[in-house]
Scaffold this motif. Sequence first.
Motif, PDB file in Angstrom:
ATOM      1  N   THR A  54       0.825  -1.205   0.000  1.00 45.95           N
ATOM      2  CA  THR A  54       0.000   0.000   0.000  1.00 45.95           C
ATOM      3  C   THR A  54       0.858   1.252   0.000  1.00 45.95           C
ATOM      4  O   THR A  54       0.613   2.196  -0.766  1.00 45.95           O
ATOM      5  N   LEU A  55       1.869   1.284   0.851  1.00 48.13           N
ATOM      6  CA  LEU A  55       2.741   2.453   0.918  1.00 48.13           C
ATOM      7  C   LEU A  55       3.466   2.678  -0.404  1.00 48.13           C
ATOM      8  O   LEU A  55       3.589   3.821  -0.868  1.00 48.13           O
ATOM      9  N   MET A  56       3.929   1.608  -1.025  1.00 46.58           N
ATOM     10  CA  MET A  56       4.641   1.758  -2.290  1.00 46.58           C
ATOM     11  C   MET A  56       3.693   2.163  -3.414  1.00 46.58           C
ATOM     12  O   MET A  56       4.043   2.968  -4.279  1.00 46.58           O
ATOM     13  N   ARG A  57       2.489   1.627  -3.406  1.00 45.03           N
ATOM     14  CA  ARG A  57       1.527   2.001  -4.436  1.00 45.03           C
ATOM     15  C   ARG A  57       1.124   3.464  -4.306  1.00 45.03           C
ATOM     16  O   ARG A  57       1.040   4.194  -5.304  1.00 45.03           O
ATOM     17  N   ASP A  58       0.881   3.909  -3.077  1.00 43.89           N
ATOM     18  CA  ASP A  58       0.446   5.282  -2.872  1.00 43.89           C
ATOM     19  C   ASP A  58       1.527   6.294  -3.215  1.00 43.89           C
ATOM     20  O   ASP A  58       1.233   7.480  -3.359  1.00 43.89           O
ATOM     21  N   ARG A  59       2.765   5.844  -3.334  1.00 44.43           N
ATOM     22  CA  ARG A  59       3.857   6.741  -3.705  1.00 44.43           C
ATOM     23  C   ARG A  59       4.361   6.490  -5.125  1.00 44.43           C
ATOM     24  O   ARG A  59       5.418   6.959  -5.512  1.00 44.43           O
ATOM     25  N   GLY A  60       3.578   5.740  -5.877  1.00 43.36           N
ATOM     26  CA  GLY A  60       3.916   5.538  -7.287  1.00 43.36           C
ATOM     27  C   GLY A  60       5.123   4.665  -7.520  1.00 43.36           C
ATOM     28  O   GLY A  60       5.810   4.824  -8.532  1.00 43.36           O
ATOM     29  N   LEU A  61       5.416   3.719  -6.613  1.00 44.31           N
ATOM     30  CA  LEU A  61       6.623   2.908  -6.713  1.00 44.31           C
ATOM     31  C   LEU A  61       6.370   1.521  -7.279  1.00 44.31           C
ATOM     32  O   LEU A  61       7.286   0.706  -7.320  1.00 44.31           O
ATOM     33  N   TRP A  62       5.132   1.231  -7.677  1.00 47.15           N
ATOM     34  CA  TRP A  62       4.887  -0.029  -8.375  1.00 47.15           C
ATOM     35  C   TRP A  62       5.450   0.082  -9.791  1.00 47.15           C
ATOM     36  O   TRP A  62       5.319   1.128 -10.435  1.00 47.15           O
ATOM     37  N   LEU A  63       6.035  -0.995 -10.275  1.00 41.43           N
ATOM     38  CA  LEU A  63       6.646  -0.988 -11.599  1.00 41.43           C
ATOM     39  C   LEU A  63       5.639  -1.367 -12.689  1.00 41.43           C
ATOM     40  O   LEU A  63       4.643  -2.046 -12.423  1.00 41.43           O
TER      41      LEU A  63
END
Length: 665
Positions: free
Chosen positions: A207-216
């Motif tokens: 969730t934290l990575m998705r909310d910061r646009g860090l999903w590839l």
Amino acid sequence: MGSIVPFPDLNLLPDTRISSSTPVPVPAAVIRRPKLEIRVKSEPIDDPISDIQTPDLIPSSPPPNDPNFLALEPSPSTHEDSTNVYSEFYRISEMFRSAFANQMQQHQHPQQTPLDSDSGAIVAVPDGDNHISALAVSAPSIRRQKRSNELVRVTNLSVEDQRYFRDIVRRTRMLYDALRIYSMAEEERRIGPGAGRRARGDLRAATLMRDRGLWLNRDKRIVGSIPGVFIGDLFYFRMELCVVGLHGQSQAGIDYLPSSQSSNGEPIATSIIVSGGYEDDEDAGDVLVYTGHGGLDKLHRMCNHQKLEGGNLALERSMHYGIEIRVIRGLKYEGSLTTKIYVYDGLYRIVESWFDVGKSGFGVYKFKLIRIEGQPEMGSTLLKLAHGLRTRPLQVRSAGYLSLDLSVKKEKTPIFVFNDIDSDKDPLYYDYLPRTVFPPFVYAGGNMGCNCVTSCHDGCLCGMKNGGEIAYDHNGFLLRGKPLLFECGSHCTCPPNCRNRVSQKGLKNRLEVFRSRETGWGVRTLDLIHAGAFICEYAGVVLTREQAQVFTMNGDSLIYPGRFTEKWAEWGDLSQIYPEYVRPTYPSIPPLDFAMDVSRMRNVACYISHSTSPNVMVQFVLYDHNNILFPHLMLFAMENIPPMRELSLDYGVADEYTGKLSICN
């Protein structure tokens, strides 16, 4: 330079290849809003995931009436540079660069909105304390990057391209694992270990990575291989598959482009997960009969006939257009932290589909997939091979073993030596050294220990030595790298099972020293090694500067610990999530000025190969003395390392021909 292959019209051009250097004519995007309800094939063994929603789909206008127009085009604002194979990763790199360049400015102006208005990925945490003490406090979220509807295939990657993408994927997975481990440790600090139902760290990290646009791979929906993801890569959690873009559904077994986003209403499947939870599935490795979705009740029992819709129709359409499917297998693994693990097994083609009566008596759709030839060996096959080698090595391999225990029982776990290439027996000619030998003066002076009765905690003496926190979680995984770590030692009153006693317990994973035509001698694991887990010590006989000078005069090669790159700084670095995260500088350590002689006595670590993108790092540790000038060199995993995969270290200085230290060739 690689190429991105768009899908302008699957009916006419099923496998068109367009170079990234050639401008691609892009028609206007016309996509309509997806349906609110999409039937999916869920995995029956997985726990329901309520914290994470399925990635959003892009709503837009209705499609044209052209029946031959199937593939999804880019939006009108898409620039021709988006066809460049580096587009997604350049975007992320520039996002990080701009964010870090303005980090000080953001710190001085905490009310400022995102550091990079285009990236919308990294925002400041409204917390005056520079130390990120609790991940339970949510940082401001940004607008989530929606998943693209544009189908592309990445081709013609050079060796440099592959290394570049691999490093991006490696760093993303390392951030995910470190964030997950650290968030669970913070949860335990907050409510105590084992106190009620805990939040799932895999969901919180995703969730934290998705909310910061860090999903590839969110700006392209890739058909075929994902750049930087290798066959045999292993994942503990479904959400990690979403983070790297290998499989975009958190629960569904079929990942596909919905018909509502296709111009002529035909869905396209890109990947499936095979978990063996469906009674009609047949898995023979290279040949797979996959059962479609639908017809299940809440207990995952067949209660109705399946229909040719959703994922079933997507698989049938992918078969029609000859589109390859990524296959991920979910397998039970003994000793895993989760109920199952997921391994990427490569690309398959659907060669046949039919409607049949299942074992339950209800109608099911079946799809026969055959693995495309010329790919590396399947990860699931290597898992089975490694299991056989651990339990019955001489039955699996009739020849090639030089020793079934290089350590001669000096380690708790035997170390195999295998060579089926030539007659070289070099590892057998050295005495095995399980622990580093320090000069006697290193142990001079006092050695204060904690007075804990049970397992140590952050506030005890050993925790204070580490800057106020125990270095490991309750599973023994390293929370974050530091210049130096203090473990409990013989002067401490805590029990042997204290969670601050990890690396001193020695080797636990089964390793094999093997001969390779490419790199000479190397080391691979026969066990699955979890990211952040301790592997072994890099052992040798410690020499002072004066002693080292004498050895070098005689032409002997030595190991210099000060030359190892500081990869420990990358493990647990949460600055991409929290801009106020500060790299640990305590306990501090001066530059190391000693060498290690491994010319006569050495251990298994001396045969680990060199790499600038390693999967193993060096962490300095003290436990049997307090002399910070002479720490132990402990090796930890920087990522999940599957069985039969070679270990690698960044030595800093290596032989230019073999990629290894000359002493270890």
